[in-house]
Design a protein around this motif. Sequence first.
Motif, short mmCIF file in Angstrom:
data_model
loop_
_atom_site.label_atom_id
_atom_site.label_comp_id
_atom_site.label_asym_id
_atom_site.label_seq_id
_atom_site.Cartn_x
_atom_site.Cartn_y
_atom_site.Cartn_z
N PRO A 241 23.87 -89.55 -68.21
CA PRO A 241 24.86 -90.50 -68.74
C PRO A 241 25.37 -90.15 -70.13
O PRO A 241 26.55 -90.34 -70.42
CB PRO A 241 24.09 -91.84 -68.74
CG PRO A 241 22.98 -91.66 -67.78
CD PRO A 241 22.61 -90.21 -67.84
N VAL A 242 24.51 -89.62 -70.98
CA VAL A 242 24.93 -89.41 -72.36
C VAL A 242 26.03 -88.36 -72.45
O VAL A 242 26.92 -88.46 -73.31
CB VAL A 242 23.72 -89.00 -73.23
CG1 VAL A 242 23.21 -87.63 -72.88
CG2 VAL A 242 24.06 -89.09 -74.71
N PHE A 243 26.04 -87.37 -71.57
CA PHE A 243 27.04 -86.32 -71.66
C PHE A 243 28.40 -86.82 -71.18
O PHE A 243 29.44 -86.48 -71.76
CB PHE A 243 26.60 -85.10 -70.86
CG PHE A 243 25.37 -84.44 -71.40
CD1 PHE A 243 25.07 -84.50 -72.75
CD2 PHE A 243 24.50 -83.76 -70.56
CE1 PHE A 243 23.93 -83.88 -73.26
CE2 PHE A 243 23.36 -83.14 -71.07
CZ PHE A 243 23.07 -83.21 -72.42
N ALA A 244 28.42 -87.62 -70.10
CA ALA A 244 29.69 -88.19 -69.63
C ALA A 244 30.26 -89.15 -70.67
O ALA A 244 31.47 -89.14 -70.95
CB ALA A 244 29.48 -88.90 -68.30
N ALA A 245 29.40 -89.98 -71.25
CA ALA A 245 29.87 -90.91 -72.28
C ALA A 245 30.34 -90.16 -73.52
O ALA A 245 31.33 -90.55 -74.16
CB ALA A 245 28.75 -91.89 -72.63
N VAL B 237 27.74 -89.67 -85.27
CA VAL B 237 26.59 -90.27 -84.59
C VAL B 237 26.45 -89.69 -83.19
O VAL B 237 25.34 -89.34 -82.76
CB VAL B 237 26.74 -91.80 -84.54
CG1 VAL B 237 25.65 -92.42 -83.67
CG2 VAL B 237 26.69 -92.39 -85.94
N TRP B 238 27.56 -89.56 -82.45
CA TRP B 238 27.50 -89.00 -81.10
C TRP B 238 26.98 -87.57 -81.12
O TRP B 238 26.16 -87.18 -80.28
CB TRP B 238 28.87 -89.05 -80.45
CG TRP B 238 29.13 -90.31 -79.68
CD1 TRP B 238 29.93 -91.34 -80.01
CD2 TRP B 238 28.53 -90.66 -78.43
NE1 TRP B 238 29.89 -92.32 -79.05
CE2 TRP B 238 29.03 -91.93 -78.07
CE3 TRP B 238 27.62 -90.03 -77.58
CZ2 TRP B 238 28.66 -92.57 -76.89
CZ3 TRP B 238 27.24 -90.66 -76.40
CH2 TRP B 238 27.76 -91.92 -76.07
N LEU C 5 23.55 -98.32 -76.32
CA LEU C 5 23.50 -98.85 -77.68
C LEU C 5 24.80 -98.59 -78.43
O LEU C 5 25.32 -99.48 -79.13
CB LEU C 5 22.32 -98.23 -78.44
CG LEU C 5 20.92 -98.60 -77.94
CD1 LEU C 5 19.86 -97.87 -78.77
CD2 LEU C 5 20.71 -100.10 -77.99
N LEU C 6 25.34 -97.39 -78.28
CA LEU C 6 26.59 -97.07 -78.98
C LEU C 6 27.77 -97.85 -78.41
O LEU C 6 28.71 -98.16 -79.14
CB LEU C 6 26.86 -95.57 -78.89
CG LEU C 6 25.94 -94.70 -79.75
CD1 LEU C 6 26.18 -93.22 -79.47
CD2 LEU C 6 26.14 -94.99 -81.22
N ALA C 7 27.72 -98.17 -77.11
CA ALA C 7 28.80 -98.96 -76.52
C ALA C 7 28.86 -100.37 -77.10
O ALA C 7 29.92 -101.01 -77.11
CB ALA C 7 28.64 -99.02 -75.00
N ARG C 8 27.73 -100.87 -77.58
CA ARG C 8 27.69 -102.21 -78.16
C ARG C 8 28.05 -102.22 -79.64
O ARG C 8 28.22 -103.31 -80.21
CB ARG C 8 26.29 -102.80 -77.98
CG ARG C 8 25.87 -102.97 -76.52
CD ARG C 8 24.43 -103.45 -76.44
NE ARG C 8 23.97 -103.57 -75.06
CZ ARG C 8 22.72 -103.87 -74.72
NH1 ARG C 8 21.82 -104.11 -75.66
NH2 ARG C 8 22.39 -103.95 -73.44
N ALA C 9 28.12 -101.06 -80.27
CA ALA C 9 28.41 -101.00 -81.70
C ALA C 9 29.85 -101.42 -81.96
O ALA C 9 30.79 -100.82 -81.41
CB ALA C 9 28.15 -99.60 -82.23
N ASP C 10 30.05 -102.44 -82.79
CA ASP C 10 31.39 -102.95 -83.05
C ASP C 10 32.10 -102.22 -84.18
O ASP C 10 33.23 -102.56 -84.52
CB ASP C 10 31.33 -104.45 -83.35
CG ASP C 10 30.41 -104.76 -84.53
OD1 ASP C 10 29.78 -103.81 -85.05
OD2 ASP C 10 30.33 -105.94 -84.93
N TRP C 11 31.45 -101.21 -84.77
CA TRP C 11 32.06 -100.50 -85.90
C TRP C 11 32.73 -99.20 -85.48
O TRP C 11 33.31 -98.51 -86.34
CB TRP C 11 30.98 -100.20 -86.96
CG TRP C 11 29.75 -99.55 -86.40
CD1 TRP C 11 28.60 -100.16 -86.03
CD2 TRP C 11 29.56 -98.15 -86.15
NE1 TRP C 11 27.70 -99.23 -85.56
CE2 TRP C 11 28.25 -97.99 -85.63
CE3 TRP C 11 30.36 -97.02 -86.33
CZ2 TRP C 11 27.75 -96.75 -85.27
CZ3 TRP C 11 29.85 -95.78 -85.97
CH2 TRP C 11 28.57 -95.65 -85.45
#
Length: 311
Positions: free
Chosen positions: A211-215, A38-39, A21-27
């Motif tokens: 995945p969340v920790f690597a991202a 947020v992260w 979801l965060l990867a799609r955020a354009d802001w």
Amino acid sequence: MMLSLALLLLGALAAVVAPRLLARADWREREPVVALWVWQCVVAAVLLSFALSMVFSAAATWASVRGHVFASAPRGVVRAYALDGHRPWSAALAIVLACGGVWTAWMLTREIHRSRRRRRARRKELLVRSPLLPGEVPGEEPLVVLEGDRPDAWWLPGTAPRLVITTAALRRLKDRQLDAVLAHEEGHARAHHDWLRHCAGALANGFPQIPVFAAFRDEIHRLVELAADDSASRRFGHRTIALALVELNEERGVFGPAPTPDAELPQRVNRLLSPVPRLAPAHRLRLTAAAALVPAVPLIVALVPGLRALG
């Protein structure tokens, strides 16, 4: 103990879905500071879900733990959590999650130890390359100038952060460009970005399958640089810090056609040269408030049975 499983599944779902979801955020490019917040809230929610699942699993397995967790709770609340029926998987789940917590603490401790060791080595190197003058006390100077043919500037974190810059960088950078670079590094020191990097690195190295920790680690390294760029550009202008980045990194081949380890630098320069308007203050406030509510979700899930019993 269905509550423990629900919290475990909630944490796993957030760990998988949140990065997408965060990867799609354009802001994110427009508001790196908000993205950093947020992260942190998302990672806190994941860790809190796993921690609460461990607590309730242990409470369902061992009466001593249950006595400490519900020491002052009415009997109706304890019955609402259905902790009396011991199940074998509760003990296994509690032990696995406890091991995960110990492993997280160990990885964070190791990361901090390694960073301190690297910091001491770099400070010793500074003393060799820039020896103290008679009567000078180590660590007093916030800015250190080193002789060097390669233009470079960096921030050395610690209890007394220091900015290090080479003479080649002083020759290449103009007055406002030099001030912008120093403001960029001061932005890192003021926001304590080193702690964010340590925590993200410890979690990603300790749990590479999540995945969340690597991202989180990858995004933190990128977002802290964008945030420091913005901090400098607000004082000296986008163009000034962009030209300073070009002057410092042009000889490294960063802006050539071949990919380099610093491939994000051209993107940072393009972002500064073609700035996008920031989000409206109300929009930033809504994002910040919504992110702050994310860690509250596992707490609400954990408290629902008790609140129903009290109601």
